[in-house]
Write a protein that holds these residues in place. Structure first.
Motif, PDB file in Angstrom:
ATOM      1  N   GLY A  26      15.455  45.907  32.784  1.00  0.00           N
ATOM      2  CA  GLY A  26      14.096  45.897  32.229  1.00  0.00           C
ATOM      3  C   GLY A  26      13.791  47.147  31.421  1.00  0.00           C
ATOM      4  N   LYS A  62      17.951  44.826  38.138  1.00  0.00           N
ATOM      5  CA  LYS A  62      16.889  44.203  37.330  1.00  0.00           C
ATOM      6  C   LYS A  62      15.992  45.262  36.702  1.00  0.00           C
ATOM      7  N   GLU A  63      15.704  46.296  37.482  1.00  0.00           N
ATOM      8  CA  GLU A  63      14.861  47.374  36.972  1.00  0.00           C
ATOM      9  C   GLU A  63      15.544  48.085  35.797  1.00  0.00           C
ATOM     10  N   GLU A 123      15.768  47.039  28.148  1.00  0.00           N
ATOM     11  CA  GLU A 123      15.129  46.141  27.182  1.00  0.00           C
ATOM     12  C   GLU A 123      13.888  46.783  26.573  1.00  0.00           C
ATOM     13  N   LYS A 124      13.145  47.505  27.395  1.00  0.00           N
ATOM     14  CA  LYS A 124      11.942  48.193  26.916  1.00  0.00           C
ATOM     15  C   LYS A 124      12.318  49.255  25.882  1.00  0.00           C
ATOM     16  N   GLU A 135      17.682  44.423  42.846  1.00  0.00           N
ATOM     17  CA  GLU A 135      16.389  44.864  42.312  1.00  0.00           C
ATOM     18  C   GLU A 135      16.568  46.073  41.393  1.00  0.00           C
TER      19      GLU A 135
END
Length: 164
Positions: A65, A61-62, A68-69, A58
């Motif tokens: 993310g 993944k965070e 990517e942001k 997790e």
């Protein structure tokens, strides 16, 4: 094992004649890891650390993310927003590394404890075979260039470990 290999060299260089049927090879790690106890231990470890590994995934993944942001907002977001995102990304990555290292350390400690627990059983299995078959030399399987399957003790050691 180093002692046994050294003993073999000394015996051979001293001119002692050792019959081929008294020499055996053994894959110690293979025997330990193939035993029923090791398989059960491995399954237990997977269950024991499943929640922590899930948390690590997790976090990964965070971090992905947030990265990517950052990439999507490059040049579009304010400097303050970019700094906030980069700080969040770094914090997540640091936490991921810390938890990953802690998990790896716990796993290694548990594995070392298991191997220490198994060592007397392994030694007893080897002693049983040495005495039962009147073996003079056991060489590390990994150190041999060639050996016939008939002199490999590994399957029999696994069998004895599973009986204990």
């Amino acid at each position: 094992m180093k002692y046994l290999l050294g003993l073999a060299v000394v015996m051979l260089t001293a001119g002692m004649h050792v019959q081929a049927e008294t020499i055996r090879v053994l894959g110690v790690q293979e025997a330990l890891l193939s035993s029923q106890a090791a398989v059960a231990f491995s399954e237990q470890l997977e269950k024991e650390f499943a929640a922590e590994e899930s948390q690590l995934l997790e976090l990964e993944k965070e971090a992905v993310g947030v990265r990517e942001k950052i990439q999507q907002n490059m040049g579009l977001a304010s400097e303050e927003e970019m700094n906030r995102l980069q700080l969040q990304f770094q914090k997540t990555v640091n936490e991921y590394h810390e938890r990953g290292e802690a998990l790896q350390l716990k796993r290694m400690e548990r594995e070392e404890a298991f191997l220490a627990q198994m060592r007397p059983r392994l030694d007893q299995a080897i002693r049983t075979l040495i005495e039962g078959e009147n073996i003079n030399i056991i060489l590390a399987k990994q150190a041999t260039v060639y050996s016939s399957g008939t002199i490999d003790l590994t399957p029999r050691v696994i069998e004895l470990l599973n009986q204990q």
